[in-house]
Design a protein around this motif. Structure first.
Motif, PDB file in Angstrom:
ATOM      1  N   UNK A  25      40.577 -45.930  -4.833  1.00  0.00           N
ATOM      2  CA  UNK A  25      39.276 -46.474  -4.428  1.00  0.00           C
ATOM      3  C   UNK A  25      38.111 -45.555  -4.768  1.00  0.00           C
ATOM      4  N   UNK A  26      38.350 -44.450  -5.459  1.00  0.00           N
ATOM      5  CA  UNK A  26      37.285 -43.514  -5.833  1.00  0.00           C
ATOM      6  C   UNK A  26      36.165 -44.178  -6.628  1.00  0.00           C
ATOM      7  N   UNK A  27      36.452 -45.081  -7.583  1.00  0.00           N
ATOM      8  CA  UNK A  27      35.341 -45.696  -8.334  1.00  0.00           C
ATOM      9  C   UNK A  27      34.376 -46.507  -7.460  1.00  0.00           C
ATOM     10  N   UNK A  28      34.814 -46.963  -6.294  1.00  0.00           N
ATOM     11  CA  UNK A  28      33.923 -47.726  -5.413  1.00  0.00           C
ATOM     12  C   UNK A  28      32.838 -46.857  -4.798  1.00  0.00           C
ATOM     13  N   UNK A  88      31.974 -47.361   0.619  1.00  0.00           N
ATOM     14  CA  UNK A  88      32.770 -48.580   0.537  1.00  0.00           C
ATOM     15  C   UNK A  88      34.278 -48.319   0.651  1.00  0.00           C
ATOM     16  N   UNK A  89      34.729 -47.193   0.100  1.00  0.00           N
ATOM     17  CA  UNK A  89      36.153 -46.878   0.178  1.00  0.00           C
ATOM     18  C   UNK A  89      36.574 -46.613   1.621  1.00  0.00           C
TER      19      UNK A  89
END
Length: 113
Positions: A33-36, A40-41
């Motif tokens: 979920x790092x790209x979020x 948000x993560x």
């Protein structure tokens, strides 16, 4: 040879259970979920945690309801033969709540998994 259960320290037992229950997939969620972004993560992980916690509460309530029904049926037994509690399984939970057909469907879904 593995140590006996009595010789295992509590911390080792807790780590063994936590490692089995959590699993590698759940531990990898922060990396996925790092790209979020951070906020948000974290929100998504908290929502997943809440959903899993509510599932646990629902399972506890269903199990306690079935155990109480089984005890009431055993107490009302006319012959007075009360058997020991054998525990509650998913099959008995679905049999009490959904009937025999629901129990078959639930068991088939678990086997197909």
């Amino acid at each position: 040879t593995p140590p006996s259960a009595a010789a295992m320290p509590v911390g080792d037992g807790a780590a063994l259970i936590a490692g089995t229950a959590i699993g590698g997939g759940f531990l990898a969620l922060p990396a996925v979920t790092t790209p979020l972004g951070f906020a948000p993560a974290v929100l998504l992980l908290l929502m997943v945690w809440g959903f899993l916690a509510l599932n646990g509460v629902a399972l506890i309530e269903a199990t306690s309801t079935v155990v109480n029904q089984m005890r009431a049926e055993a107490a009302m037994d006319e012959e007075g033969t009360q058997e020991e509690d054998g525990g509650v399984s998913f099959a008995s939970l679905t049999a009490y709540s959904l009937g025999p057909g629901g129990s078959v469907v639930s068991s088939a879904a678990c086997v197909a998994e």
